[in-house]
Design a protein around this motif. Sequence first.
Motif: not given
Length: 687
Positions: A224-233, A236-241
């Motif tokens: 729920n980061f910035r309402c409709i966007i959340f962070k994951t990998l 296993s290495t690339i940070e994505v929204a």
Amino acid sequence: MSEKEFFGTAADILNVYIPVIGAVKLLVGEIYHIYENAECNKELCLIMVDRVKAAEYSMEKMIRNIKKKNEDFRDKSYYLTFERFKNNLTQIKKYTKSVSKLKGYKRFLHSTDVKNKFDQLRDDFDRFMVDLNFVIDDSNAIDREEESQRVDKSLKEVKDSLKQLNDKLDEGFNQADDKLGGFKQVCDKIDLVAQHIDYMQLTKQGDEKNYIDPSELSEPIKQNFRCIIFKTLYKSTIEVACKSIFIYGQNEYEMSILRKLSLSPQILKFYGHSVVDSYQVMILEWAELGNLKELYDKHDIPWTRKIQIAKDILLGLLFLRTVNVFHQDVRCENVFVLRDLSVKLGNFGFVKEVNCGNAIDVRLKPCLARWMAPELIKKYLGQSQRVYAFNCEMFSFGMLLWELCYEKLPYAEWNANQITDHVLAGKRERVLKGKFKNPDDREIQLDFIKIIQDAWCHQPELRITITALRQRFEDLANKFPILLDVPPLYKNEELDLDGLKSGDSILENDYPEIEEETPKEEVVPVIPLKDGIDLHKKKEYESAWKCFKQNAELNNPVAKYWVGYYLLYGHRGEKDPIQAKKYFKEAADEHNHSESQCRYAVSLLGELGKETDKTAKDELRKEIILYFELAANNPENRNVDAMYYLGDIYVAGKLRVTKDELRGLNYLRLAANLNNERAIALLIKDK
């Protein structure tokens, strides 16, 4: 009979001249429209517009003179000069349209040729104005040397902008996946990207779903980061929204565009789409610091960094223009900030491909009216039929700069009605001078203010072009580099950006209302070229030849193509391939005529086998490739035969080019997709 012999009444004369007068007046209007919507080289287009406006005035005076039985109009040579003048305006229209657009940018890499063509068209125009006794206002005559300098500067701005974009695309190529293969060896990055995108559009390649298996995504790191966007990998290495897709089909068009824009380092990278916790999501590059609005809400941004931010946004917009895409929602909230404070354009929910009907229509909402150009506001209020053009995007960029300058929303407390009434009256947000300890900050803000005013002009055609704007920020960046001893960001509200904290801000400009501007040897009429083409289709070759020859003598470039065609195939007599090649070359250069470009290249192939000098052969090979590429990538009418020839050349490494099977196969597939039999046969053979 003398050429001055009377050949009818004033009404008869008028009937002869009316078609050509109408054509000239129409061309004048079209040239002015091109200038209004110019994306670059506006100075060059303006020089031409100043001239054709004088011609328009002379049209009205000419009609009055015809009615007074002015003897000039009974002169056959005068009439033919008028026809040549019409053809000159046709070429000016074609030329201004070509140099005013970033699509088909290759011509700017040969700016000497562009300048020479300008000189030729201008000189011909001025000569016709004199020959026709048209009015020339000597008091407003432009010094030729000054005019030449303006053209040189305009061309340099475009060339430098595209070179910088080309260099930036190196980053995209270094990060690109293997699907581009041999494309990476191509020196011209912009050409590569444009070809790759055109290939995907024409063959429907790249429109695959880009589905990412959920197993390739880690558990959400931030929910729920910035309402409709959340962070994951990802992997296993690339940070994505992960951006939620509430109605899957609604985002299909946006994703189809994003797949085509991944090579630009100024565009937020799109990886694909997936499912996370039963939610449909788009997978995008992660912007650690959020969007630019979120950044300025939490921090004050140093002025030197604002210069770099503006430069990066402009390069993103420049890239979009080279691939014929409008963002349509340019504001700080749609600019994303990475961990190193570099920025990228994102949120392509309103994206539109030029001449494509699939784009979402931008509706007038309070959140968009703050950045919306007045002509676009009029459209959505039903007061105008103007379509979205790049001038609209430049106005929005001006409002984004104001937002970045003062770090707050434009018209923050106003509703949509207040904003639209204010903007349509020619008024703008207040432009205030801040109070700064560092004199450099004061100077940078004043430069920002000047640029903002150049970008948000009420009349679209007066707004600064993107290439001139990029040059302004390039000069600022060189003058005010980011220093190592300056903090990357300041505390929020540390800077007095508008001078209101001290209570004595100086109002720079509150914009009074801007009024919008609300513009007996009988003389036998020239046979229209379209009539000659109809005669050719009926195989009435002799009559068609007379039409083509007559129009070619009046310097009509398309007629020159037809003369070359007749000379090549001998439709009215002996074949003359040497003269045919000459006519094809003239039509190719004067009219950017793709069929002539291809035929001229083919004629050079015949010469190549006869040439014995090594240097001359090398030059011939270069010219052959150049004209095939001009024809195959012609922005107005891509030539299928040229695609086939280029495909054959690159696949087999002919003409001593570096063998590039992937590039060649793409040209062949483009040609085959457009039903070129030779390309289809070659692809089948190579399977």
